[in-house]
Design an enzyme around this catalytic site. Structure first.
Site, PDB file in Angstrom:
ATOM      1  N   CYS A 119      40.807 108.673   4.826  1.00  0.00           N
ATOM      2  CA  CYS A 119      42.041 109.415   4.578  1.00  0.00           C
ATOM      3  C   CYS A 119      43.104 108.461   4.043  1.00  0.00           C
ATOM      4  O   CYS A 119      43.347 107.400   4.625  1.00  0.00           O
ATOM      5  CB  CYS A 119      42.509 110.060   5.881  1.00  0.00           C
ATOM      6  SG  CYS A 119      44.191 110.698   5.816  1.00  0.00           S
ATOM      7  N   GLU A 120      43.709 108.804   2.937  1.00  0.00           N
ATOM      8  CA  GLU A 120      44.679 107.895   2.332  1.00  0.00           C
ATOM      9  C   GLU A 120      46.000 107.831   3.095  1.00  0.00           C
ATOM     10  O   GLU A 120      46.827 106.955   2.840  1.00  0.00           O
ATOM     11  CB  GLU A 120      44.939 108.286   0.877  1.00  0.00           C
ATOM     12  CG  GLU A 120      45.660 109.600   0.683  1.00  0.00           C
ATOM     13  CD  GLU A 120      45.918 109.915  -0.784  1.00  0.00           C
ATOM     14  OE1 GLU A 120      46.928 110.576  -1.062  1.00  0.00           O
ATOM     15  OE2 GLU A 120      45.119 109.492  -1.636  1.00  0.00           O
ATOM     16  N   HIS A 121      46.198 108.741   4.025  1.00  0.00           N
ATOM     17  CA  HIS A 121      47.456 108.761   4.771  1.00  0.00           C
ATOM     18  C   HIS A 121      47.466 107.769   5.941  1.00  0.00           C
ATOM     19  O   HIS A 121      48.503 107.188   6.251  1.00  0.00           O
ATOM     20  CB  HIS A 121      47.738 110.168   5.305  1.00  0.00           C
ATOM     21  CG  HIS A 121      47.910 111.174   4.209  1.00  0.00           C
ATOM     22  ND1 HIS A 121      47.496 112.488   4.327  1.00  0.00           N
ATOM     23  CD2 HIS A 121      48.426 111.053   2.961  1.00  0.00           C
ATOM     24  CE1 HIS A 121      47.776 113.141   3.206  1.00  0.00           C
ATOM     25  NE2 HIS A 121      48.329 112.290   2.363  1.00  0.00           N
ATOM     26  N   HIS A 122      46.300 107.597   6.584  1.00  0.00           N
ATOM     27  CA  HIS A 122      46.253 106.721   7.758  1.00  0.00           C
ATOM     28  C   HIS A 122      45.129 105.696   7.688  1.00  0.00           C
ATOM     29  O   HIS A 122      44.974 104.890   8.613  1.00  0.00           O
ATOM     30  CB  HIS A 122      46.081 107.560   9.036  1.00  0.00           C
ATOM     31  CG  HIS A 122      47.161 108.566   9.239  1.00  0.00           C
ATOM     32  ND1 HIS A 122      47.019 109.894   8.907  1.00  0.00           N
ATOM     33  CD2 HIS A 122      48.434 108.434   9.712  1.00  0.00           C
ATOM     34  CE1 HIS A 122      48.138 110.549   9.177  1.00  0.00           C
ATOM     35  NE2 HIS A 122      49.012 109.687   9.665  1.00  0.00           N
ATOM     36  N   GLN A 160      40.918 115.532   1.322  1.00  0.00           N
ATOM     37  CA  GLN A 160      39.735 116.368   1.128  1.00  0.00           C
ATOM     38  C   GLN A 160      39.901 117.352  -0.028  1.00  0.00           C
ATOM     39  O   GLN A 160      38.944 117.624  -0.769  1.00  0.00           O
ATOM     40  CB  GLN A 160      39.414 117.122   2.423  1.00  0.00           C
ATOM     41  CG  GLN A 160      38.121 117.920   2.348  1.00  0.00           C
ATOM     42  CD  GLN A 160      37.750 118.516   3.691  1.00  0.00           C
ATOM     43  OE1 GLN A 160      38.042 117.948   4.737  1.00  0.00           O
ATOM     44  NE2 GLN A 160      37.110 119.676   3.670  1.00  0.00           N
ATOM     45  N   HIS A 188      38.253 115.150  10.555  1.00  0.00           N
ATOM     46  CA  HIS A 188      39.189 114.082  10.217  1.00  0.00           C
ATOM     47  C   HIS A 188      39.627 113.340  11.476  1.00  0.00           C
ATOM     48  O   HIS A 188      40.167 113.942  12.401  1.00  0.00           O
ATOM     49  CB  HIS A 188      40.414 114.668   9.512  1.00  0.00           C
ATOM     50  CG  HIS A 188      40.115 115.207   8.152  1.00  0.00           C
ATOM     51  ND1 HIS A 188      40.599 114.636   6.997  1.00  0.00           N
ATOM     52  CD2 HIS A 188      39.367 116.274   7.756  1.00  0.00           C
ATOM     53  CE1 HIS A 188      40.170 115.320   5.948  1.00  0.00           C
ATOM     54  NE2 HIS A 188      39.427 116.325   6.384  1.00  0.00           N
ATOM     55  N   CYS A 190      42.038 111.447  11.805  1.00  0.00           N
ATOM     56  CA  CYS A 190      43.494 111.457  11.977  1.00  0.00           C
ATOM     57  C   CYS A 190      43.929 112.646  12.832  1.00  0.00           C
ATOM     58  O   CYS A 190      45.028 112.643  13.394  1.00  0.00           O
ATOM     59  CB  CYS A 190      44.207 111.477  10.625  1.00  0.00           C
ATOM     60  SG  CYS A 190      43.786 112.867   9.573  1.00  0.00           S
TER      61      CYS A 190
END
Length: 229
Positions: A119-122, A160, A188, A190
């Site tokens: 995941c590019e956020h976390h 995703q 996920h 996250c």
């Protein structure tokens, strides 16, 4: 014919052969230079990522000199390069010589393709299954290549929704089929390890192109065969 006989009798190597050997040697040198350059670039990037991980560990309050962590920054750097190797790969390269002319007009489905991404956020994992279908338009592709396309785009920092669209678009551009459908089911970390911490949450995304978007019957057939709906 006379030229070849003469060169054989005199023990001389024909000029064409000399030129061919010269070209082969030059090409080998160029390939070696390119390989050396790539290895040097890889080593430089690996060193930079290793230093960054060492800094992160230190800022978290860890002692990077203790036995258990001595090689952790390097291992983490190598792992991150592997987990994001999709940036170095293209669909054009893996589909080379794998697309064939074939008079097949029925749906082709490959389901339950395992995928792992970050995941590019976390920068934590999400993983699950991809289901792919396409309706050929006189062209088919080696089935393993569909899994390779999933691998290319999943081995990048992702969300995703975008991953699903990238897979569908790549297949659509490469094969120019009558239609493409992609569904991804994933969990996920996250959501599981942090945040709302919902252990059983699963995210489902889909992209329908061409006939799969326009024809409800064929779309329902795909969803029924893949998701049991």
């Amino acid at each position: 014919m006379e030229f070849h006989c003469a060169t054989e009798m005199n023990g001389n190597v024909p000029a064409v052969t000399k030129l061919s050997k010269c070209i082969d040697t030059k090409n080998d040198d160029l390939r070696k230079e390119e390989k050396d350059s790539k290895e040097e670039e890889y080593s430089t990037k690996l060193s930079c990522i290793e230093k960054a991980y060492r800094t992160v560990l230190s800022e978290l309050g860890e002692n990077t000199e203790r036995e258990g962590l001595l090689r952790t920054p390097l291992r983490a750097a190598k792992a991150m390069q592997f987990l994001t190797k999709g940036y170095q790969e293209t669909t054009q390269a893996i589909l080379n010589d794998a697309i064939f002319d074939e008079n097949h007009e029925e749906v082709v489905i490959v389901k339950d393709i395992d995928l792992f991404s970050l995941c590019e956020h976390h920068l934590v994992p999400f993983f699950g299954k991809a289901h792919i279908a396409y309706l050929p338009n006189k062209k088919v592709v080696g089935l393993s290549k569909l899994a390779r396309i999933v691998e290319i785009f999943s081995r990048r920092l992702q969300v995703q929704e975008r991953l699903t669209k990238q897979i569908a678009t790549a297949i659509n551009e490469a094969l120019e089929p009558a239609g493409v459908a992609v569904v991804i089911e994933a969990a996920h970390m996250c959501m599981v390890m942090r945040g709302v911490q919902k252990m059983n949450a699963k995210t489902v995304t889909s992209v329908m192109l061409g006939t799969f978007q326009k024809d409800p019957k064929i779309r329902e057939e795909f969803l029924s065969l893949t998701l049991g709906k």
